[in-house]
Scaffold this motif. Structure first.
Motif, short mmCIF file in Angstrom:
data_model
loop_
_atom_site.label_atom_id
_atom_site.label_comp_id
_atom_site.label_asym_id
_atom_site.label_seq_id
_atom_site.Cartn_x
_atom_site.Cartn_y
_atom_site.Cartn_z
N LYS A 38 -23.65 -12.30 -37.50
CA LYS A 38 -22.35 -11.64 -37.63
C LYS A 38 -22.15 -10.70 -36.44
O LYS A 38 -23.04 -9.91 -36.12
N THR A 41 -18.41 -5.88 -35.84
CA THR A 41 -17.04 -5.42 -35.89
C THR A 41 -16.98 -4.17 -36.76
O THR A 41 -17.97 -3.80 -37.40
N ASN A 43 -15.49 -3.89 -39.61
CA ASN A 43 -15.75 -4.30 -40.99
C ASN A 43 -17.23 -4.54 -41.25
O ASN A 43 -17.74 -4.18 -42.32
N GLU A 105 -25.78 -8.95 -30.53
CA GLU A 105 -24.47 -8.80 -31.17
C GLU A 105 -23.90 -7.40 -30.93
O GLU A 105 -22.70 -7.25 -30.71
N SER A 109 -20.44 -6.45 -28.71
CA SER A 109 -19.38 -5.93 -29.57
C SER A 109 -18.53 -4.90 -28.84
O SER A 109 -19.01 -3.82 -28.49
N ASP A 110 -17.25 -5.21 -28.63
CA ASP A 110 -16.34 -4.24 -28.02
C ASP A 110 -16.24 -2.99 -28.88
O ASP A 110 -16.23 -1.87 -28.37
N PHE A 111 -16.17 -3.18 -30.20
CA PHE A 111 -16.07 -2.04 -31.11
C PHE A 111 -17.31 -1.15 -30.99
O PHE A 111 -17.22 0.07 -30.85
#
Length: 134
Positions: A38, A41, A43, A105, A109-111
């Motif tokens: 995953k 993000t 979420n 990951e 991840s931009d977030f």
């Protein structure tokens, strides 16, 4: 011939696209089973926190972090994740692959990167401590 050259260039382009797609779709292997990783993000981070691990506790609770992340990869079942991880370790497995994929990951991840940047800007002493560790 020009058609042969175009065919070869098309094959190369398709190969490159397939490789790029394969590298973007990461998997973790737990107890001999592959699960889609995953991306980190907003979420996913919230779901990890709902499973009992805040981002500030990731390094203090590595087992809980692994279980929370694996649970997400198993569609949210933390009890099933714990059972799979336990069987994985009993069979001689370790967490290296899971840690590696989680790290990749997070890095992609931009977030997560924006969150880290904001934290570093708000707490420059933390960045200084990280620099001193290296």
């Amino acid at each position: 011939s020009i058609n042969g050259l175009l065919f070869i260039l098309l094959e190369i382009a398709l190969f490159v696209l397939r490789e790029r797609e394969n590298n973007m779709n990461r998997f973790i292997t737990v107890n001999g089973r592959k699960y889609a990783a995953k991306p980190f993000t907003f979420n996913v981070v919230c779901e990890i926190e709902e499973n009992g691990v805040s981002l500030s506790e990731m390094t203090k609770k590595p087992m809980s972090m692994v279980r929370a992340y694996v649970a997400l990869c198993l569609n949210g079942d933390k009890d099933k994740a714990g059972e799979e991880i336990e069987a994985h370790v009993k069979a001689g497995g370790d967490f290296n692959d899971i840690y590696k994929v989680m790290g990749e990951e997070m890095n992609d991840s931009d977030f997560f990167q924006a969150l880290n940047k904001k934290t570093a800007e708000e707490n420059p002493e933390m960045e200084d401590q990280e620099t001193k560790k290296k």
